[in-house]
Design an enzyme around this catalytic site. Structure first.
Site, PDB file in Angstrom:
ATOM      1  N   GLU A  17       0.819  -1.213   0.000  1.00 50.02           N
ATOM      2  CA  GLU A  17       0.000   0.000   0.000  1.00 50.02           C
ATOM      3  C   GLU A  17       0.856   1.268   0.000  1.00 50.02           C
ATOM      4  O   GLU A  17       0.390   2.340   0.387  1.00 50.02           O
ATOM      5  CB  GLU A  17      -0.938  -0.029   1.207  1.00 50.02           C
ATOM      6  CG  GLU A  17      -1.902  -1.208   1.172  1.00 50.02           C
ATOM      7  CD  GLU A  17      -2.733  -1.301   2.433  1.00 50.02           C
ATOM      8  OE1 GLU A  17      -3.678  -0.515   2.560  1.00 50.02           O
ATOM      9  OE2 GLU A  17      -2.437  -2.167   3.273  1.00 50.02           O
ATOM     10  N   SER A 194      -6.485  -2.450   1.937  1.00 44.20           N
ATOM     11  CA  SER A 194      -6.772  -1.895   0.602  1.00 44.20           C
ATOM     12  C   SER A 194      -7.181  -2.970  -0.410  1.00 44.20           C
ATOM     13  O   SER A 194      -6.968  -2.818  -1.607  1.00 44.20           O
ATOM     14  CB  SER A 194      -5.566  -1.112   0.058  1.00 44.20           C
ATOM     15  OG  SER A 194      -5.371   0.040   0.834  1.00 44.20           O
ATOM     16  N   TYR A 265      -8.933   2.742  -5.773  1.00 44.18           N
ATOM     17  CA  TYR A 265      -7.850   3.679  -6.067  1.00 44.18           C
ATOM     18  C   TYR A 265      -7.608   3.958  -7.543  1.00 44.18           C
ATOM     19  O   TYR A 265      -7.020   4.978  -7.887  1.00 44.18           O
ATOM     20  CB  TYR A 265      -6.549   3.176  -5.424  1.00 44.18           C
ATOM     21  CG  TYR A 265      -6.662   2.994  -3.939  1.00 44.18           C
ATOM     22  CD1 TYR A 265      -6.846   4.086  -3.094  1.00 44.18           C
ATOM     23  CD2 TYR A 265      -6.598   1.730  -3.374  1.00 44.18           C
ATOM     24  CE1 TYR A 265      -6.958   3.926  -1.720  1.00 44.18           C
ATOM     25  CE2 TYR A 265      -6.709   1.557  -1.991  1.00 44.18           C
ATOM     26  CZ  TYR A 265      -6.892   2.657  -1.184  1.00 44.18           C
ATOM     27  OH  TYR A 265      -7.001   2.495   0.159  1.00 44.18           O
ATOM     28  N   ARG A 305     -11.180   3.357  11.374  1.00 47.22           N
ATOM     29  CA  ARG A 305     -12.371   3.157  10.545  1.00 47.22           C
ATOM     30  C   ARG A 305     -12.802   1.712  10.729  1.00 47.22           C
ATOM     31  O   ARG A 305     -12.000   0.791  10.572  1.00 47.22           O
ATOM     32  CB  ARG A 305     -12.069   3.425   9.063  1.00 47.22           C
ATOM     33  CG  ARG A 305     -13.335   3.592   8.216  1.00 47.22           C
ATOM     34  CD  ARG A 305     -13.052   3.538   6.724  1.00 47.22           C
ATOM     35  NE  ARG A 305     -12.729   2.181   6.309  1.00 47.22           N
ATOM     36  CZ  ARG A 305     -11.616   1.839   5.675  1.00 47.22           C
ATOM     37  NH1 ARG A 305     -10.685   2.731   5.396  1.00 47.22           N
ATOM     38  NH2 ARG A 305     -11.407   0.582   5.325  1.00 47.22           N
ATOM     39  N   ASP A 307     -15.381  -1.309   9.611  1.00 45.20           N
ATOM     40  CA  ASP A 307     -16.188  -1.708   8.458  1.00 45.20           C
ATOM     41  C   ASP A 307     -17.099  -2.875   8.816  1.00 45.20           C
ATOM     42  O   ASP A 307     -16.671  -3.827   9.483  1.00 45.20           O
ATOM     43  CB  ASP A 307     -15.275  -2.125   7.298  1.00 45.20           C
ATOM     44  CG  ASP A 307     -14.325  -1.012   6.866  1.00 45.20           C
ATOM     45  OD1 ASP A 307     -14.510   0.138   7.314  1.00 45.20           O
ATOM     46  OD2 ASP A 307     -13.409  -1.302   6.076  1.00 45.20           O
ATOM     47  N   GLU A 321     -13.836  -5.610   9.235  1.00 46.19           N
ATOM     48  CA  GLU A 321     -12.450  -5.336   9.588  1.00 46.19           C
ATOM     49  C   GLU A 321     -12.336  -3.943  10.162  1.00 46.19           C
ATOM     50  O   GLU A 321     -13.277  -3.139  10.096  1.00 46.19           O
ATOM     51  CB  GLU A 321     -11.522  -5.486   8.382  1.00 46.19           C
ATOM     52  CG  GLU A 321     -11.782  -4.480   7.268  1.00 46.19           C
ATOM     53  CD  GLU A 321     -10.843  -4.676   6.098  1.00 46.19           C
ATOM     54  OE1 GLU A 321     -10.284  -5.774   5.938  1.00 46.19           O
ATOM     55  OE2 GLU A 321     -10.661  -3.696   5.337  1.00 46.19           O
ATOM     56  N   ASN A 323      -9.493  -0.552  10.456  1.00 45.91           N
ATOM     57  CA  ASN A 323      -8.264   0.074   9.958  1.00 45.91           C
ATOM     58  C   ASN A 323      -7.834   1.129  10.964  1.00 45.91           C
ATOM     59  O   ASN A 323      -8.509   2.149  11.139  1.00 45.91           O
ATOM     60  CB  ASN A 323      -8.505   0.714   8.591  1.00 45.91           C
ATOM     61  CG  ASN A 323      -8.641  -0.314   7.496  1.00 45.91           C
ATOM     62  OD1 ASN A 323      -7.664  -0.683   6.860  1.00 45.91           O
ATOM     63  ND2 ASN A 323      -9.860  -0.776   7.272  1.00 45.91           N
ATOM     64  N   GLY A 327      -7.082   5.320   5.230  1.00 49.77           N
ATOM     65  CA  GLY A 327      -6.671   6.227   4.171  1.00 49.77           C
ATOM     66  C   GLY A 327      -7.041   7.670   4.482  1.00 49.77           C
ATOM     67  O   GLY A 327      -8.102   7.939   5.059  1.00 49.77           O
TER      68      GLY A 327
END
Length: 372
Positions: A17, A194, A265, A305, A307, A321, A323, A327
């Site tokens: 990433e 990602s 992305y 974050r 999810d 998951e 993070n 991002g």
């Protein structure tokens, strides 16, 4: 006038990433309050070299920061006064440079999995984000799910397979991993982000090749039950109490099987985002509460974050998951959800820097258990 806080923005890294980090860091540099902070950009190239970058040189980068091969190489150390310092070992950089806090704007293995956090702890430097424990367990999708489930948060059925077992007995491993699961399933490296190495498997014949590819990125892989679900995300920010943003919903376009790396992305039209998500009041309250529950169960700090899947058949949320260094690009969901919840990007960054410094001071107030 108060002295500015020196913030090292650390970006790049040796993960898949790396390029995402360059985009995130460009956005962070652009939005950090220069009236309050003295910003020091430090890149880590794909070989692991730490390099000091002249802010004036890279400040023109709009969407992605460059990795400059001739930038002076640096080392992070603890200075004689106890402050973290950057020490130049090549080139014409002035130094050593005393620093106050590191903002790691990095994603993936060797970045947000506790490794960089451990290095910063050893250097005795304040840093933004979760500590070693939370970073490590949050990065491991299997361990994160186990802890979330133990805390009472639902998860979708899944199996775990190690590369060692897969190589030793491929046929037996395939048989065990599909037991109790039905098509489609998702194959995911446990310690990547990602959507790197993730495959949607719609025939059992495709499972072996999907695992082969996933094992290129990790020694442990999840095979997770695919469910007819909506993808819901929530941003969590620490403060006096844990604050959960309004949720957003990702709707990958029809030509993407799921919210893949390409959809995130590379394809500007890869997904439609509903912010806020089209949830009723009870659903919105439920998913925000679950996000806080996961954040607390994994002992995260500062930001994350979280999810979820919302099962279209049962109406239940399942934890997908978390993070811990999400991002931060101009289109990333964490800052967008916070902005939609009343915390603008620049204010968010300021809060995160001060959260890191507060936590550092609290830790330093603890007894070390030895006399100096």
């Amino acid at each position: 006038m108060a002295e500015k806080i020196r913030v090292v923005v650390l970006y790049g890294g040796r993960s898949g990433e790396h390029e995402v980090s360059l985009k995130s860091a460009a956005s962070v540099l652009r939005h950090l309050d220069r009236a309050r902070f003295e910003v020091i950009p430090v890149s880590i190239d794909k070989t692991g070299r730490w390099q000091w970058n002249d802010l004036a040189t890279i400040d023109q980068a709009k969407t992605s920061l460059p990795i400059l091969p001739d930038a002076p190489e640096m080392r992070l150390a603890r200075g004689a006064d106890g402050r973290g310092v950057l020490i130049p070992i090549s080139g014409n950089a002035t130094g050593p440079i005393a620093i106050d806090v590191v903002f790691p704007v990095m994603h993936g293995p060797l970045c947000e999995d506790g490794t960089v956090q451990g290095l910063l702890e050893l250097a005795d430097v304040a840093y933004v984000g979760s500590g070693v424990l939370a970073s490590a367990v949050s990065m491991d999708k299997d361990v994160a799910k186990r802890l979330a489930e133990f805390a009472g948060v639902p998860v979708a059925p899944y199996r775990v397979l190690t590369r060692k077992a897969f190589v030793a007995d491929r046929a037996s491993s395939l048989a065990k991993v599909i037991e109790g699961l039905s098509l489609p399933v998702f194959v995911k490296p446990c310690n990547m982000g990602s959507s790197v190495g993730i495959h949607k498997v719609k025939t059992w014949d495709a499972l072996g090749p999907a695992l082969d590819d996933a094992f290129r990125y990790d020694l442990k892989v999840l095979v997770e039950q695919g469910i007819d679900a909506r993808e819901i995300e929530v941003a969590v920010l620490e403060g006096e109490t844990l604050f959960a943003s309004v949720a957003s919903e990702l709707n990958p376009n029809a030509h993407h099987e799921f919210y893949s790396y390409e959809a995130k992305y590379l394809d500007p039209d890869g997904a439609r985002v509903d912010l806020p998500a089209k949830l009723d009041a009870a659903q919105m309250a439920r998913v925000r509460a679950l996000a806080v529950q996961v954040f607390a169960a994994l002992e995260c700090s500062d930001l994350a974050r979280v999810d979820f899947f919302l099962d279209r058949q049962t109406g239940e949320f399942c934890f997908n998951e978390i993070n811990t260094l999400p991002g931060f690009t101009s289109i990333s969901m964490y800052p967008k959800m916070m902005e939609a919840s009343g915390v603008p990007y620049g204010e968010l960054l300021t809060r995160l820097v001060h959260l890191a410094l507060d936590r550092y001071q609290q830790r330093h107030a603890l007894e070390r258990g030895y006399s100096s």
